[in-house]
Design an enzyme around this catalytic site. Structure first.
Site, short mmCIF file in Angstrom:
data_model
loop_
_atom_site.label_atom_id
_atom_site.label_comp_id
_atom_site.label_asym_id
_atom_site.label_seq_id
_atom_site.Cartn_x
_atom_site.Cartn_y
_atom_site.Cartn_z
N CYS A 14 -7.34 2.92 -42.67
CA CYS A 14 -6.15 2.12 -42.90
C CYS A 14 -5.22 2.81 -43.90
O CYS A 14 -5.63 3.74 -44.60
CB CYS A 14 -6.53 0.74 -43.41
SG CYS A 14 -7.25 -0.33 -42.15
N HIS B 230 -1.84 -1.91 -46.06
CA HIS B 230 -2.18 -2.90 -47.08
C HIS B 230 -1.98 -2.37 -48.50
O HIS B 230 -1.84 -1.18 -48.74
CB HIS B 230 -3.62 -3.39 -46.89
CG HIS B 230 -4.68 -2.34 -47.09
ND1 HIS B 230 -5.25 -2.07 -48.32
CD2 HIS B 230 -5.28 -1.52 -46.20
CE1 HIS B 230 -6.16 -1.12 -48.18
NE2 HIS B 230 -6.21 -0.76 -46.91
#
Length: 508
Positions: A412, A393
């Site tokens: 992440c 992301h």
């Protein structure tokens, strides 16, 4: 699921992959009708075929297999080659032994010979998606690097540079300089043939910088104690590190020519197309206490203007303590909303809940953050659904990318060029759509939008402490999560190599 069940599933998966790959060299009926079919494949007119000789030569010369060669039954094959005429079914036994050796060797080459779930039980997830073609380009490059370093070892390797105090830099005249020259010449960092010169000149400075760049050191051209330690790592250790990384690559990568590779220790992500990099960027990865897992999967969609839905770990360790401390204004300024459902249409006033009753487990709430410039996910996230709930992301904190070491996330992967990555993937996948102008227009709407890929792209999240770039340069990186040492410790206990799969618990 227990470790034993995971190990069994992994063995079945690898066996299936090996059997599926057999048609590349042998007929699909080899294992179902071994006597009839493999006699024709391995033995012609009573003698070993050219295919058999090529296969046995390949196995014996392959030094990249960590588990050793006994597992292929080569000694038994040699005995059958010599004595097959003395046995009623000698040729059939020989062909069968070659079938089994080939299936196992092919599996080892494509999937590795160790069980990753035994070594990294909570840090890896593998989904293989094969396409036509040979090895993954990253694996091919690393195997070339192995051959290069084995040639250096065969020629005697390099000698240890004697210790010295202080620093050595351009303009110095010292005896250790000649040892540094010899060391850098052997590894290809120095092209000079004048290895006996004790003067530290500009050519040697450039060679030191080249070495430092390949080892993730400060590229100042000065030989201090960190650079000296790196130069004195024995060639045998370098070769072992290359083999560890080859094994990990075999677990995760497939043969697709288009894929995304994120290398955790390098803090980089690269999009490959036709085996060539088309987009590269920096990344931020998980902290050591919340490491980014190794995995392979398929990226199937992205979300523009995503809501951020906090995973359980962050709720438990970050958000809930702030709620218990009454930091409501802080959470509201960050755009955090609390809902009773995933869609966010049953919001709850965070001040109305007795948070002291909760411990972070099985909470009846979804913790979300609205789309916008402060959203923790930035303007886009890239999805490849997996058991770790890991994704790639954007981030509102672009300043993090200026740091050299970027272990700063909760697992992440944050990327430096999210809009460029979205454009590269979706404008290629959907011709005539998703120009930069269209992407910006959609982002300015501040409405969450899911965009699917018609051709999902393999994603490899790799742990490569050694890699070879597209010029053939071999890079060695710090073992930021200690995964190399974990693998070395695993290998210190002898790995059984007489069975089909090296899962140690099955032999205790």
């Amino acid at each position: 699921m227990g470790k034993g069940a995971v190990a069994s599933m992994f063995r079945l998966y690898v066996a299936a992959a090996a059997l599926a790959a057999l048609p590349l060299l042998l007929s699909a009926s080899v294992l179902t009708d071994a006597k009839k079919e493999s006699d024709r494949t391995w033995i012609l007119h009573g003698s070993l075929s050219e295919t058999a000789y090529e296969f046995l030569t390949a196995v014996r010369s392959d030094t990249s297999i960590l588990c050793g060669k006994k597992r292929y039954g080569l000694h038994r094959i040699d005995e059958l080659v010599q004595n097959r005429y003395l046995l009623d079914d000698g040729e059939w036994q020989l062909a069968k032994a070659l079938d089994e050796a080939y299936a196992l060797y092919l599996s080892d080459r494509r999937n590795g010979c160790l069980n990753p779930y035994e070594i990294y039980p909570d840090q890896i997830s593998i989904q293989k998606f094969e396409s036509e073609g040979g090895e993954n380009i990253l694996l091919e490059r690393l195997e070339n690097a192995l051959r290069k370093y084995e040639r250096i070892e065969a020629e005697g390797g390099w000698k240890k540079i004697p210790p010295f105090s202080g620093l050595l830099k351009k303009g110095d005249f010292a005896k250790p300089v000649t040892a540094i020259r010899a060391r850098l010449y052997l590894s290809g960092d120095l092209n000079s043939s004048n290895l006996s010169d004790p003067f530290f000149d500009s050519g040697l400075e450039a060679a030191v910088k080249h070495f430092q760049a390949r080892h993730a050191l400060k590229t100042d051209g000065i030989v201090g104690q960190n650079t000296l330690r790196a130069m004195n790592i024995p060639i045998e250790r370098k070769i072992l590190l290359i083999k560890l990384n080859i094994e990990r690559l075999r677990w995760l990568t497939g043969s697709s020519k288009e894929f995304i590779a994120a290398n955790i220790p390098a803090y980089t992500l690269t999009l490959y197309r036709d085996d060539s990099p088309v987009l590269e960027m920096k990344t931020v990865v998980g902290r050591r206490d919340r490491p980014t897992p190794m995995l392979s999967d398929l990226m199937s969609y992205a979300v523009l203007n995503p809501y951020w839905r906090a995973p359980k770990t962050i709720v438990k360790e970050d958000i809930l303590p702030k709620l218990k401390a009454g930091m409501f204004d802080y959470l509201e300024r960050a755009g955090i909303v609390i809902s009773r459902n995933f869609d966010g249409n049953e919001t709850v006033d965070m001040r109305s809940v007795a948070w002291s009753r909760y411990n972070g487990e099985d909470m009846p709430f979804v913790f979300m953050q609205k789309p916008g410039p402060l959203n923790y996910l930035g303007f886009v996230k890239f999805m490849f659904p997996n058991s770790f709930d890991i994704y790639i992301h954007d981030t509102p904190h672009s300043g993090l990318f200026r740091y050299k070491e970027r272990q700063m996330s909760s697992g992440c992967i944050r990327v430096e060029k999210p809009i460029e990555l979205f454009h590269a993937l979706f404008s290629h996948d959907q011709e005539g759509r998703w120009s930069y102008k269209q992407i910006v227009r959609q982002i300015l709407k501040r409405e969450e939008k899911l965009v699917g890929l018609s051709r999902p792209v393999p994603v490899y999240i790799l742990y490569m402490t050694v890699f070879a770039d597209d010029t053939g340069e071999v890079h060695f990186l710090p073992d930021i999560y200690g995964y190399d040492e974990k693998m070395v410790s695993y290998l210190k206990e002898p790995v059984p190599d007489t069975e089909s799969f090296a899962v140690r618990k099955d032999f205790k």
